[in-house]
Design an enzyme around this catalytic site. Sequence first.
Site, PDB file in Angstrom:
ATOM      1  N   VAL A 111     -20.058  35.560  -2.452  1.00  0.00           N
ATOM      2  CA  VAL A 111     -18.768  36.178  -2.778  1.00  0.00           C
ATOM      3  C   VAL A 111     -18.963  37.351  -3.750  1.00  0.00           C
ATOM      4  O   VAL A 111     -18.492  38.470  -3.506  1.00  0.00           O
ATOM      5  CB  VAL A 111     -17.792  35.143  -3.378  1.00  0.00           C
ATOM      6  CG1 VAL A 111     -16.523  35.827  -3.872  1.00  0.00           C
ATOM      7  CG2 VAL A 111     -17.438  34.089  -2.343  1.00  0.00           C
TER       8      VAL A 111
ATOM      9  N   ASP B 201     -26.070  38.548 -12.989  1.00  0.00           N
ATOM     10  CA  ASP B 201     -26.417  37.186 -12.549  1.00  0.00           C
ATOM     11  C   ASP B 201     -27.538  36.700 -13.462  1.00  0.00           C
ATOM     12  O   ASP B 201     -28.373  37.509 -13.890  1.00  0.00           O
ATOM     13  CB  ASP B 201     -26.886  37.213 -11.081  1.00  0.00           C
ATOM     14  CG  ASP B 201     -26.852  35.834 -10.449  1.00  0.00           C
ATOM     15  OD1 ASP B 201     -25.968  35.592  -9.595  1.00  0.00           O
ATOM     16  OD2 ASP B 201     -27.699  34.980 -10.804  1.00  0.00           O
TER      17      ASP B 201
ATOM     18  N   PHE C 251      -9.816  27.951  14.585  1.00  0.00           N
ATOM     19  CA  PHE C 251      -9.908  26.594  14.031  1.00  0.00           C
ATOM     20  C   PHE C 251      -9.343  25.531  14.970  1.00  0.00           C
ATOM     21  O   PHE C 251      -8.771  24.540  14.534  1.00  0.00           O
ATOM     22  CB  PHE C 251      -9.237  26.523  12.650  1.00  0.00           C
ATOM     23  CG  PHE C 251     -10.246  26.613  11.540  1.00  0.00           C
ATOM     24  CD1 PHE C 251     -10.766  27.834  11.165  1.00  0.00           C
ATOM     25  CD2 PHE C 251     -10.713  25.475  10.909  1.00  0.00           C
ATOM     26  CE1 PHE C 251     -11.735  27.927  10.176  1.00  0.00           C
ATOM     27  CE2 PHE C 251     -11.690  25.551   9.919  1.00  0.00           C
ATOM     28  CZ  PHE C 251     -12.195  26.788   9.562  1.00  0.00           C
TER      29      PHE C 251
ATOM     30  N   CYS D 269     -17.031  25.050   0.804  1.00  0.00           N
ATOM     31  CA  CYS D 269     -15.640  25.286   0.398  1.00  0.00           C
ATOM     32  C   CYS D 269     -14.653  24.214   0.854  1.00  0.00           C
ATOM     33  O   CYS D 269     -13.954  23.628   0.025  1.00  0.00           O
ATOM     34  CB  CYS D 269     -15.189  26.647   0.923  1.00  0.00           C
ATOM     35  SG  CYS D 269     -16.278  27.967   0.385  1.00  0.00           S
TER      36      CYS D 269
HETATM   37  C1  UGA Z   1     -13.847  28.953   4.302  1.00  0.00           C
HETATM   38  C2  UGA Z   1     -12.555  29.725   4.638  1.00  0.00           C
HETATM   39  O1  UGA Z   1     -12.504  29.948   6.058  1.00  0.00           O
HETATM   40  C3  UGA Z   1     -12.543  31.073   3.908  1.00  0.00           C
HETATM   41  O2  UGA Z   1     -11.309  31.732   4.157  1.00  0.00           O
HETATM   42  C4  UGA Z   1     -12.688  30.806   2.398  1.00  0.00           C
HETATM   43  O3  UGA Z   1     -12.718  32.019   1.659  1.00  0.00           O
HETATM   44  C5  UGA Z   1     -13.989  30.075   2.146  1.00  0.00           C
HETATM   45  O4  UGA Z   1     -13.961  28.819   2.877  1.00  0.00           O
HETATM   46  C6  UGA Z   1     -14.077  29.827   0.665  1.00  0.00           C
HETATM   47  O5  UGA Z   1     -13.268  29.063   0.156  1.00  0.00           O
HETATM   48  O6  UGA Z   1     -14.874  30.497   0.005  1.00  0.00           O
HETATM   49  P1  UGA Z   1     -16.385  29.039   5.157  1.00  0.00           P
HETATM   50  O7  UGA Z   1     -16.639  27.856   4.283  1.00  0.00           O
HETATM   51  O8  UGA Z   1     -17.331  30.187   5.138  1.00  0.00           O
HETATM   52  O9  UGA Z   1     -14.942  29.690   4.829  1.00  0.00           O
HETATM   53  O10 UGA Z   1     -16.378  28.476   6.630  1.00  0.00           O
HETATM   54  P2  UGA Z   1     -15.332  28.372   7.830  1.00  0.00           P
HETATM   55  O11 UGA Z   1     -15.621  29.432   8.812  1.00  0.00           O
HETATM   56  O12 UGA Z   1     -13.955  28.247   7.324  1.00  0.00           O
HETATM   57  O13 UGA Z   1     -15.802  26.970   8.456  1.00  0.00           O
HETATM   58  C7  UGA Z   1     -15.696  25.758   7.698  1.00  0.00           C
HETATM   59  C8  UGA Z   1     -16.072  24.554   8.542  1.00  0.00           C
HETATM   60  O14 UGA Z   1     -15.081  24.296   9.523  1.00  0.00           O
HETATM   61  C9  UGA Z   1     -17.404  24.689   9.303  1.00  0.00           C
HETATM   62  O15 UGA Z   1     -18.135  23.498   9.159  1.00  0.00           O
HETATM   63  C10 UGA Z   1     -16.962  24.890  10.735  1.00  0.00           C
HETATM   64  O16 UGA Z   1     -17.905  24.479  11.693  1.00  0.00           O
HETATM   65  C11 UGA Z   1     -15.710  24.033  10.779  1.00  0.00           C
HETATM   66  N1  UGA Z   1     -14.794  24.365  11.882  1.00  0.00           N
HETATM   67  C12 UGA Z   1     -14.353  25.634  12.036  1.00  0.00           C
HETATM   68  C13 UGA Z   1     -14.412  23.375  12.753  1.00  0.00           C
HETATM   69  O17 UGA Z   1     -14.819  22.205  12.618  1.00  0.00           O
HETATM   70  N2  UGA Z   1     -13.561  23.686  13.780  1.00  0.00           N
HETATM   71  C14 UGA Z   1     -13.102  24.939  13.961  1.00  0.00           C
HETATM   72  O18 UGA Z   1     -12.345  25.167  14.924  1.00  0.00           O
HETATM   73  C15 UGA Z   1     -13.511  25.938  13.058  1.00  0.00           C
END
Ligand code: UGA
Length: 432
Positions: free
Chosen positions: A7, A26, A241, A252
């Site tokens: 980030v 950092d 999602f 996260c």
């Molecule tokens: C997430 C949020 O999407 C960001 O908006 C936020 O800024 C970030 O957390 C944070 O708080 O810093 P991230 O952790 O990078 O981002 O990952 P995501 O793309 O959201 O995926 C999270 C999890 O959900 C993964 O394990 C992914 O495989 C899973 N997922 C995603 C599903 O199980 N099903 C889906 O349809 C999509």
Amino acid sequence: MVGAGYVGLTSAACLAHLGFRVTCVDNDVAKVDRLCAGEVTIAEPGLADLVVAGRTRSRLDFTTDITTLAGVDLVLLCLPTPMGPDGACNLDVFESTLAILGGVLRPGCVIVTKSTVPLGTAGRVPRLLGRADLPVVSNPEFLREGHAVEDFLHPDRVVIGADAAYRDAAEEVAALYAETGAPVLHTDPATAEVTKYASNAFLAIKASYVNVLAELCERVGADVTEVTHAMGLDDRIAPDFLTAGPGWGGSCLPKDTSALLRAAEEAGVDFALVRDAVKANARQQATVVRKVRCAVTGSADGSLVGARIGILGLAFKAGTGDLRDSPAIAIVEALARQGAILTAYDPAVGAAVGLGIHGVGVVSDPYLVAEDAAALVVLTEWPEFRTLDWTALARAVRHPVVVDMRNVLDAAELATAGFRRVGLGTSAEPMA
Ligand code: UGA
């Protein structure tokens, strides 16, 4: 910028790209040395180019010396706020950094919290700084790992929370994003803090909803992929999602759902929806383990002792090598505990990364996971798994069965290669 994680570093490089002069602090000496040499070790598309460009234009500095921030106009905090063993957010680094900054910053410097912090933290910042003269603004980040640069430069929205007395400071923060053209929502700090947790917890609910739906689809003879495709065409639902998988993870969503539940409990609100999404997520991992056991032994309670299993994908999602709170790791651990011998491959995880799990080896060649395997299991949705030579893999395995827990593989192609495919959420292979 304080903190050069995905980030902080992305925000620093993007702000330099947008024309600002950025100093990124950092405390990791080795990381700062590499960044000064223009070397980026985080796999974020476009980030390395922005770092090099920022350095070339003398707009981006890296240092371990926090006192160099003495004269800056704004300080953006991008510090780790990990989940402690009790499920609470650990603010040690955040708090100790504020204590140091309080003795360094010039009067009027704007403090911007980008890290995800427990509700009410903005109100505590002046005390943590030991200063009442510094405006405090909450500006939560919504960057996805693997898409961070794109998300920073093209945000859906920018949320800026500040008390009325700090309206000018809020405008200064808004000006950082002016070039992106994104809608800026001005609000109070508490609303900004809740917005971050609310967004991540909603995504978790959406993903868990689909995973439970997948179970229903299997039992009633429907296809979850087609159901979610149809659902996603409704503008009110949207297609993102809505993919069934082994569960959500990463640094996260698990942490933020836990923090939101804690905050709700303290506020006397029964947020059962979030609690159920978390429970469904744990159940999903158990379901995947059962599906693998069924595929290998032919029964839901067969023994995995000594069974060789090949794992494709360890990261919590494709596009990153991040293993933090990865459902794949939890599943691998569970299979290893039941006596299976596992060989794993992930395109973003080197073989040198020892997982430290007894009975699990990591290799750097996807074809090695197939050797003598009783089953192959796909746990991360890397697109390159589709284009593996499945005929060659079929020759190497002992039993040609693929447990595709991300529904990424082409069933017809696999069948031609001689594999049986076990998917998620289709009636062909009922949930174990
Ligand atoms: C997430 C949020 O999407 C960001 O908006 C936020 O800024 C970030 O957390 C944070 O708080 O810093 P991230 O952790 O990078 O981002 O990952 P995501 O793309 O959201 O995926 C999270 C999890 O959900 C993964 O394990 C992914 O495989 C899973 N997922 C995603 C599903 O199980 N099903 C889906 O349809 C999509």
